[in-house]
Design an enzyme around this catalytic site. Structure first.
Site, PDB file in Angstrom:
ATOM      1  N   ASP A 139       0.821  -1.208   0.000  1.00  0.00           N
ATOM      2  CA  ASP A 139       0.000   0.000   0.000  1.00  0.00           C
ATOM      3  C   ASP A 139       0.856   1.260   0.000  1.00  0.00           C
ATOM      4  O   ASP A 139       2.081   1.199   0.182  1.00  0.00           O
ATOM      5  CB  ASP A 139      -0.953  -0.002   1.212  1.00  0.00           C
ATOM      6  CG  ASP A 139      -0.243  -0.320   2.525  1.00  0.00           C
ATOM      7  OD1 ASP A 139       1.007  -0.345   2.546  1.00  0.00           O
ATOM      8  OD2 ASP A 139      -0.921  -0.539   3.524  1.00  0.00           O
ATOM      9  N   HIS A 194      -6.936  -4.462  10.390  1.00  0.00           N
ATOM     10  CA  HIS A 194      -6.732  -4.252   8.954  1.00  0.00           C
ATOM     11  C   HIS A 194      -5.409  -4.869   8.506  1.00  0.00           C
ATOM     12  O   HIS A 194      -4.480  -5.064   9.302  1.00  0.00           O
ATOM     13  CB  HIS A 194      -6.859  -2.772   8.560  1.00  0.00           C
ATOM     14  CG  HIS A 194      -5.738  -1.866   8.952  1.00  0.00           C
ATOM     15  ND1 HIS A 194      -5.926  -0.770   9.760  1.00  0.00           N
ATOM     16  CD2 HIS A 194      -4.429  -1.856   8.628  1.00  0.00           C
ATOM     17  CE1 HIS A 194      -4.771  -0.128   9.906  1.00  0.00           C
ATOM     18  NE2 HIS A 194      -3.839  -0.776   9.227  1.00  0.00           N
ATOM     19  N   ASN A 220      -7.192  -2.379  14.429  1.00  0.00           N
ATOM     20  CA  ASN A 220      -8.582  -2.788  14.182  1.00  0.00           C
ATOM     21  C   ASN A 220      -8.662  -4.029  13.288  1.00  0.00           C
ATOM     22  O   ASN A 220      -9.732  -4.368  12.789  1.00  0.00           O
ATOM     23  CB  ASN A 220      -9.373  -1.634  13.556  1.00  0.00           C
ATOM     24  CG  ASN A 220      -8.800  -1.194  12.209  1.00  0.00           C
ATOM     25  OD1 ASN A 220      -7.832  -1.785  11.720  1.00  0.00           O
ATOM     26  ND2 ASN A 220      -9.388  -0.172  11.611  1.00  0.00           N
ATOM     27  N   GLU A 256      -9.389  -1.837   5.357  1.00  0.00           N
ATOM     28  CA  GLU A 256     -10.067  -1.513   6.612  1.00  0.00           C
ATOM     29  C   GLU A 256     -11.274  -2.438   6.820  1.00  0.00           C
ATOM     30  O   GLU A 256     -11.716  -3.105   5.875  1.00  0.00           O
ATOM     31  CB  GLU A 256     -10.533  -0.051   6.566  1.00  0.00           C
ATOM     32  CG  GLU A 256      -9.386   0.964   6.523  1.00  0.00           C
ATOM     33  CD  GLU A 256      -8.759   1.236   7.884  1.00  0.00           C
ATOM     34  OE1 GLU A 256      -8.721   0.330   8.740  1.00  0.00           O
ATOM     35  OE2 GLU A 256      -8.296   2.380   8.091  1.00  0.00           O
TER      36      GLU A 256
END
Ligand code: GLP
Length: 250
Positions: free
Chosen positions: A62, A130, A128, A135
């Site tokens: 990414d 990801h 979280n 996400e």
């Protein structure tokens, strides 16, 4: 999924480094790479090693949207600092954070992944759950896509920037399907802030709400954790995976 729990991040990084040596000896040709503080120790070991990457390809997960590759917080800059300037690859690919035509950039990156099937994909973990910048809510069949980062992720990543409002709110990320297309996946996670996501991924259902849980559907995944990241796993699971590099977990 395979699980190794270590006394500390340093021992875990050493173990992952040994896996890289082994896979390179066995002919791994395309490495999927990750950024973040978690793989820094691994990259240091790889940089100081005698391994040769000059015939290999790397594909990163990414990149922030809006940061040039020479911006100190861009993932391109990170990779160059931590690995590429020490160990150049034949070619290293990252999404272009300044692409004007985003659709064309997504297509370009998907084509790169298709042309260079990933032998070994490295993953860190967001608090979280990801992976890359996929996400919660990202579908399993997603390819490279443009991402709106969650407030939680922006909060977690602001430590690298001077001010919260300097953290980009969007990114370009390989999708879940792109990640799952790798032949093998190594996950590294250190620290108590990762414990919830790790427990969900191992003991919760496969769910879009925890992208890391999609790894349950992949045949060859190994997690390398420190004690803190493993701390919310069930007692049964921890007892079945005694601490490596130190005494057993209580
Ligand atoms: C970012 C990256 C992820 C990385 C995560 C965790 O969100 N896009 O690839 O896994 O941060 O970073 P750290 O290793 O610093 O905790």
């Amino acid at each position: 999924m395979n699980l190794h729990i270590f006394k500390n991040a340093q021992d875990a990084s050493q173990a992952v480094y040994e896996q890289y040596r082994d896979r390179l000896e066995k002919g791994a040709h395309v490495l999927g790479l990750a950024t973040g503080s978690t793989p820094e120790g691994l990259y240091e070991l790889l940089s100081q090693s005698d391994l040769d990457f000059s015939d290999l390809y790397s594909i990163n997960l990414d990149e922030y949207y809006g940061l040039a590759s020479d911006h100190p917080q861009s993932y391109a800059y990170f990779m160059n600092q931590h690995l590429f300037r020490h160990k150049p690859f034949k070619a290293s690919f990252l999404p272009n954070g300044l692409a004007q035509d985003i659709e064309a950039e997504l297509e370009r990156y998907n084509q790169i992944i298709q042309n260079h099937p990933i032998d070994l994909q490295l993953l860190g973990v967001g608090n979280n759950g990801h992976i890359g910048f996929n996400e919660p809510g990202t579908p399993k069949d997603s390819l490279t896509h443009y991402v709106q980062l969650t407030e939680e992720t922006i909060d977690a990543n602001q430590r690298f920037f001077n001010h919260r409002d300097e953290v980009p709110s969007t990114a370009i990320s390989m999708g879940i399907a792109s990640i799952l297309s790798a032949k093998e996946i190594i996950v590294m996670a250190f620290g108590p802030q990762k414990a919830w996501a790790i427990a969900q991924a191992f003991e919760g259902p496969v769910s879009e709400q925890v992208p890391l849980s999609f790894l349950q559907t992949h045949p060859r995944v190994t997690f390398y954790l420190d004690q803190a990241a493993a701390s919310q796993l069930s007692r049964e699971l921890r007892q079945a995976h005694p601490l490596e590099g130190g005494e057993s977990l209580s």
